[in-house]
Design an enzyme around this catalytic site. Structure first.
Site, PDB file in Angstrom:
ATOM      1  N   ARG A 410       0.829  -1.210   0.000  1.00  0.00           N
ATOM      2  CA  ARG A 410       0.000   0.000   0.000  1.00  0.00           C
ATOM      3  C   ARG A 410       0.861   1.256   0.000  1.00  0.00           C
ATOM      4  NH1 ARG A 410      -3.188  -2.414   4.251  1.00  0.00           N
ATOM      5  NH2 ARG A 410      -5.218  -3.062   3.470  1.00  0.00           N
TER       6      ARG A 410
ATOM      7  N   ARG B  15      -9.627  -3.540   5.220  1.00  0.00           N
ATOM      8  CA  ARG B  15      -9.176  -2.291   4.605  1.00  0.00           C
ATOM      9  C   ARG B  15      -9.014  -2.494   3.104  1.00  0.00           C
ATOM     10  NH1 ARG B  15      -3.739  -0.685   6.882  1.00  0.00           N
ATOM     11  NH2 ARG B  15      -4.073   1.127   5.568  1.00  0.00           N
ATOM     12  N   CYS B  16      -9.225  -1.422   2.359  1.00  0.00           N
ATOM     13  CA  CYS B  16      -8.969  -1.481   0.918  1.00  0.00           C
ATOM     14  C   CYS B  16      -7.494  -1.781   0.697  1.00  0.00           C
ATOM     15  CB  CYS B  16      -9.338  -0.150   0.266  1.00  0.00           C
ATOM     16  SG  CYS B  16     -11.108   0.015   0.000  1.00  0.00           S
ATOM     17  N   PRO B  17      -7.169  -2.566  -0.293  1.00  0.00           N
ATOM     18  CA  PRO B  17      -7.999  -3.016  -1.422  1.00  0.00           C
ATOM     19  C   PRO B  17      -8.638  -4.390  -1.225  1.00  0.00           C
ATOM     20  CG  PRO B  17      -5.731  -3.564  -1.870  1.00  0.00           C
ATOM     21  CD  PRO B  17      -5.753  -2.917  -0.510  1.00  0.00           C
ATOM     22  N   ASP B  42     -14.904  -0.242   5.050  1.00  0.00           N
ATOM     23  CA  ASP B  42     -13.891   0.768   4.711  1.00  0.00           C
ATOM     24  C   ASP B  42     -14.583   1.853   3.890  1.00  0.00           C
ATOM     25  OD1 ASP B  42     -11.914   2.277   3.334  1.00  0.00           O
ATOM     26  OD2 ASP B  42     -10.458   0.694   3.706  1.00  0.00           O
TER      27      ASP B  42
END
Lengths: 488, 77
Positions: A410, B15-17, B42
């Site tokens: 991320r 949480r993304c993704p 999220d």
């Protein structure tokens, strides 16, 4: 001396340019500083000017004693230097020193623009903004995003046509950056300013990533209503944030802060504001030393000429992007067509399927190359640049295991250039990345960073940090001895 | 009109993704024409799943947010 000769003379004259650390192999290496988008090194000439000023250091708001007068003059010099550096008409604009970075200045700009356009409504913010040019505006009203050209991960600049359409809805104001802190991509501010002006919408420009690298002229940018930058991005760390804004916008707002120095008369029940608009809006003791540092840095850059600096850095930026793109399995984010989509010397990237934390830590530990990793306080933008590759990740069915797979992906690694950066610095970065890509097993140092979870920040400080702390302790001790133990 | 889902996917707490990754995996295992209802918490997941459906060619049937849940209904094409 000025122009290109001054540029050459200056490039080696920054504090910390020869800083060395002990790398993982035990050898002392010269630090390669590629983190100028976060903060630049200190220009020696600016620091020397500030040090000389300290002989006269005093508070402003008085001219009674010689030093107070000198401080007031020095502070005024810095303000004038800012306005002339960005070609801002002092009759139209004023310069405020606010806080210690761009964040306070952008919050202040939101305060003024909100008061200037008090009717309820939305604010247009571009899709590539730093959190500091995004979150303050969310307090003003709903945010509508100005989209970018191109498609992820090769997104380009703000789409001027789409922006003009958004302006027709007459938002309270628009907030955009001159250059992105993630990709360095430069936006067509003159075009955006014209579109905003034609609809009567004020426009605020965050120039943090451009101020040290491009000619920034309010006239050439289409006379935006406000512009912000910070001294720590322009070789003057420790200096204040800068807000240049139309005088009439500030006049229309109540004072942002109350306190000393911004009033002409105070009774037990009431007070009268200072007539001078700058005094009224700078309550309290200003950061005079920081402002002097900033003024001196801008003076030097102006003597070189920002067009000379921009031309020099354009060549190095092209080399940076080309060198990164030549590394196997390395992805550079944002459009890399520099002719169609120019950028300042910033490039964010990822290497194969390695976590950004591992890449940045290995560059530091093994090569003493200082880069930054993460989302660079621009999470919505970073998220859009990374979306397609993150969505394609193969993750286990167990959510906790999947989170561990995704967590280290991320973000990205960012290399950014300053006046002191060289082709050799860029070549060293590219060479290190090639080696790391080819032989990642040689770089695994579990006590420092964990490739699986990217948890290196929880590890004990590396030896180089203790080395710095010991050095500070040694200097302080030596100073105390010289001041108190040696005979006068 | 409420469309009945052939499969429910809960991505609460992720949480993304991850909601998009699991949406992609779920759609891959479904037949064309079937409907998937995704629930996530999220705050960015709804926009992401909508954008994913646009890029992947799935039909977006509906979206809504309620009580901290983001609900997206998609049809595999």
């Amino acid at each position: 001396m000025n122009g290109a000769p001054l540029l050459e003379a200056l490039r080696g004259d920054f504090i910390g340019i020869d800083t060395r650390h002990c790398a993982a192999d035990g050898r002392s290496r010269r630090r390669i500083y590629l983190d100028s988008a976060a903060t630049t090194l200190m220009m020696s000439a600016a620091h020397a000017t500030a040090t000389a000023f300290l002989q006269h250091n005093a508070n402003t708001h008085s001219r009674t004693h010689f030093s107070a007068h000198a401080a007031a003059e020095a502070y005024a010099f810095a303000r004038e230097r800012v306005l002339s550096f960005i070609d801002a008409d002092p009759a139209r604009y004023l310069c405020l020193f606010v806080g210690h970075g761009a964040t306070a200045a952008l919050n202040r700009a939101a305060h003024y623009l909100c008061a200037y356009r008090p009717q309820a409504g939305h604010v247009v913010v571009s899709s590539m903004e730093h959190h500091s040019n995004d979150l303050p505006h969310r307090r003003v009203g709903p945010v509508q995003r100005a989209t970018l050209t191109g498609t992820a991960p090769a997104l380009g600049a703000i789409d001027a046509g789409a922006f003009a359409t958004l302006m027709r809805d007459r938002p309270r104001y628009a907030a955009v950056s001159l250059a992105s802190n993630v990709t360095g991509i430069v936006n067509p501010i003159a075009e955006l300013s014209a579109a905003a002006r034609s609809c009567g919408v004020p426009i605020l420009v965050d120039a943090c990533q451009a101020i040290a690298h491009l000619p920034v002229s309010m006239r050439s940018l289409g006379e935006p209503d406000a512009l912000v930058f910070s001294g720590h991005k322009v070789y003057a760390p420790g200096s204040p944030g800068v807000l240049v804004i139309r005088r009439d916008i500030v006049e229309a707002a109540p004072p942002a802060e109350l306190g000393g120095g911004m009033v002409s008369d105070v009774s037990a029940r009431d007070f009268t504001l200072a007539c001078d608009l700058v005094e009224r809006e700078e309550a309290g003791t200003p950061n005079v030393v920081g402002a002097v540092t900033l003024g001196a840095a801008l003076e030097v850059l102006a003597r070189i000429g920002m067009d000379v600096i921009a031309a020099h850095e354009r060549v190095l930026t092209e080399h940076l992007v080309a060198s990164l793109l030549a590394v196997d399995a390395l992805r550079v984010y944002g459009s890399t067509d520099l002719a169609a989509c120019p950028r300042v010397g910033v490039a964010s990237f990822n290497l194969a399927d390695h976590g950004h934390g591992w890449v940045a830590a290995a560059l530091n530990d093994h090569y003493d190359i200082a880069v930054r990793d993460g989302c660079f306080c621009a999470q919505p933008y970073a998220r859009s640049l990374l979306a397609s590759e993150l969505w394609a990740l193969e993750a286990p069915d167990d959510a906790d295991s999947a989170e561990r797979v995704v967590q280290r992906r991320r973000g990205m690694v960012r290399a950014s250039l300053g006046l002191y950066s060289t082709r050799a610095d860029v070549d060293a970065l590219a060479s290190a990345l090639r080696e790391m890509g080819a032989h990642p097993g040689r770089y695994r140092t579990p006590n420092r960073h964990d490739d699986e979870v990217g948890a290196r920040h929880e590890q004990p400080a590396p030896p180089a940090v203790w080395q710095v702390r010991a050095e500070i302790d040694r200097l302080l001790t030596a100073r105390w001895r010289s001041a108190h133990l040696q005979p006068a | 009109m409420r469309v009945l889902a052939d499969r429910e996917l809960s991505c609460r707490g992720m949480r993304c993704p991850l909601p998009v990754i699991y949406t992609r995996k779920a759609l891959a295992a479904m037949d064309c024409g079937q409907v998937l209802r995704v629930v996530a918490t999220d705050p960015g997941s709804m926009d992401d799943i909508v954008e994913f459906s646009r890029r992947s060619g799935a039909e977006l049937i509906s979206t809504h947010a309620a009580g901290g849940d983001c609900v997206v209904v998609l049809r595999k094409l």
